[in-house]
Design a protein around this motif. Sequence first.
Motif, short mmCIF file in Angstrom:
data_model
loop_
_atom_site.label_atom_id
_atom_site.label_comp_id
_atom_site.label_asym_id
_atom_site.label_seq_id
_atom_site.Cartn_x
_atom_site.Cartn_y
_atom_site.Cartn_z
N ALA A 1 54.15 38.11 45.07
CA ALA A 1 53.07 38.07 44.47
C ALA A 1 52.55 39.28 43.76
N PHE A 2 51.95 39.06 42.61
CA PHE A 2 51.15 40.24 42.36
C PHE A 2 49.84 40.16 42.53
N ILE A 3 49.30 41.46 43.34
CA ILE A 3 48.17 41.62 43.76
C ILE A 3 47.12 42.65 42.83
N ASN A 4 46.13 41.69 42.30
CA ASN A 4 45.27 42.46 41.45
C ASN A 4 43.97 43.00 42.04
N LYS A 5 43.80 44.27 42.59
CA LYS A 5 42.78 44.83 43.22
C LYS A 5 41.66 45.24 42.57
N VAL A 6 40.54 44.72 42.65
CA VAL A 6 39.31 45.20 42.02
C VAL A 6 38.42 46.19 42.70
N PRO A 7 38.37 47.51 42.74
CA PRO A 7 37.64 48.18 43.50
C PRO A 7 36.04 47.61 43.96
N LEU A 8 35.57 47.80 45.00
CA LEU A 8 34.22 47.56 45.18
C LEU A 8 33.15 48.19 44.39
N ALA A 9 32.22 47.55 43.85
CA ALA A 9 31.36 48.44 43.13
C ALA A 9 30.44 49.57 43.94
N LYS A 10 29.81 50.24 43.07
CA LYS A 10 29.16 51.47 43.92
C LYS A 10 28.30 51.08 45.25
N ASN A 11 27.60 49.76 45.22
CA ASN A 11 26.92 49.35 46.16
C ASN A 11 27.67 48.63 47.36
N MET A 12 28.86 48.84 47.43
CA MET A 12 29.87 48.79 48.32
C MET A 12 30.07 47.12 48.48
N ARG A 13 29.74 46.47 47.27
CA ARG A 13 29.75 44.99 47.24
C ARG A 13 30.79 44.50 46.11
N HIS A 14 31.23 43.20 46.40
CA HIS A 14 32.34 42.75 45.48
C HIS A 14 31.80 42.86 44.16
N ASP A 15 32.62 43.46 43.38
CA ASP A 15 32.56 43.31 41.75
C ASP A 15 32.97 42.11 40.99
N LEU A 16 31.87 40.95 41.34
CA LEU A 16 32.21 39.77 41.10
C LEU A 16 32.51 39.66 39.82
N ALA A 17 31.73 40.21 38.62
CA ALA A 17 31.97 40.23 37.23
C ALA A 17 33.34 40.70 36.82
N GLU A 18 33.79 41.93 37.27
CA GLU A 18 34.99 42.40 37.09
C GLU A 18 36.18 41.28 37.42
N MET A 19 35.90 40.88 38.73
CA MET A 19 37.00 39.89 39.20
C MET A 19 37.24 38.85 38.47
N LYS A 20 35.80 38.22 38.00
CA LYS A 20 36.05 36.98 36.97
C LYS A 20 36.63 37.66 35.71
N ARG A 21 36.14 38.71 35.09
CA ARG A 21 37.10 39.17 33.78
C ARG A 21 38.30 39.37 33.88
N ARG A 22 39.00 39.48 35.09
CA ARG A 22 40.47 39.75 35.18
C ARG A 22 41.27 38.35 35.34
N ILE A 23 40.56 37.34 35.54
CA ILE A 23 41.31 36.01 35.61
C ILE A 23 41.94 35.64 34.21
N THR A 24 43.37 35.33 34.36
CA THR A 24 43.92 34.89 33.50
C THR A 24 44.72 33.62 33.58
N SER A 25 45.72 33.21 32.66
CA SER A 25 46.43 31.87 32.96
C SER A 25 47.55 32.25 34.05
N ASN A 26 47.69 33.43 34.48
CA ASN A 26 48.71 33.75 35.39
C ASN A 26 47.92 33.76 36.95
N THR A 27 46.69 33.67 36.97
CA THR A 27 46.11 33.79 38.21
C THR A 27 46.00 32.57 39.06
#
Length: 352
Positions: free
Chosen positions: A118-144
């Motif tokens: 598997a390829f693990i696409n890691k998205v760093p936590l936002a500055k407030n230490m929360r999931h960066d949901l916007a960036e996680m959603k942005r990285r979704i492709t047909s390979n996800t």
Amino acid sequence: MLLDILNNRDPEKVITETEYNYVRLSANENPLGPSKKVRNAMIAAFDKGCRYPYEETEALAELIARKEGVSRAHIVICVGSSEGLNATGLTYGVNGGEIITADPVYDFLMTYAERFGAFINKVPLAKNMRHDLAEMKRRITSNTSLVFVCNPNNPTGDLIPKEELLDFFTSVSEKTIVFSDEAYCDYITEPDYPSMINLVKEGKNVIVSKSFSKVYALAGLRMGYLVARPDIAARIRKNIMARPNMMAIAAIKASYEDEEFYAKSLASNMECKAYVYKILEELNLYYIPSHTNFIFFNSGLDIRELRVQMRNKGIAIGRPFLPHINWCRISMGNMEDMVKFGEALKQVIKNR
């Protein structure tokens, strides 16, 4: 021999014969259980130790299904929720599947999936230490093939606001599979906070994991389960490799009935967290308000050094979670444990 193995595992500290007396606050365990009712149920199950647990496993799955309001076909019984994570990682990560995850996070699923290509696409936590949901959603492709969310998150203890969570899971599940690790959901105090099992009931591409290790204090018995749409559950079930034992099954059934212990466990956790918050505030150390049975705080020290100093005072704390090298995860024990932790931390911070 044992000491040699332990010493080789942790090059930062030499293990001594007195190591067995340390206060263990490193693994998010609940030291209050198993409860008396659970212990009695396990003892009563000894006579079944000579039998294979096929029928009892099915009965347990039916019980869990009724509790969650789904059919038996939605339930995948796991030897610890970690096995469910591993089986899911294998199912959706094999042969190059892409898995998107926050970082840092509880990474069992990703680590196992990586072994199978598997390829693990890691998205760093936002500055407030929360999931960066916007960036996680942005990285979704047909390979996800899967998006992983741990909520409340381990190691931060943070909780995603429910409106953001529902929007994320609803929209992303239209594109790919979304996994919700809800191991710590029992500790959530926000009113009407939703489990993503609600979306599973709607037929969405959602998988939810649950654990008996935390509030039920049964980490050593290794029992958990997944809830997913029947076709998804059937696919994952093919990769489950272990089966629960008779004593563990009896323990889980009894734990569901032990409401008194459940309430006691939550109350003890709240009391211990309030005490640790007070200590951290006295020391002027920043922490994240926790929705779990642990607290993540900025110690101001390299965690690798802090671990050694705290171990030398008889306290085991959490491992490093890079890149947050100054942050410490401390599990809630009983109040006696937390008082020992507080006194040790005061000494270390005073002498830094």
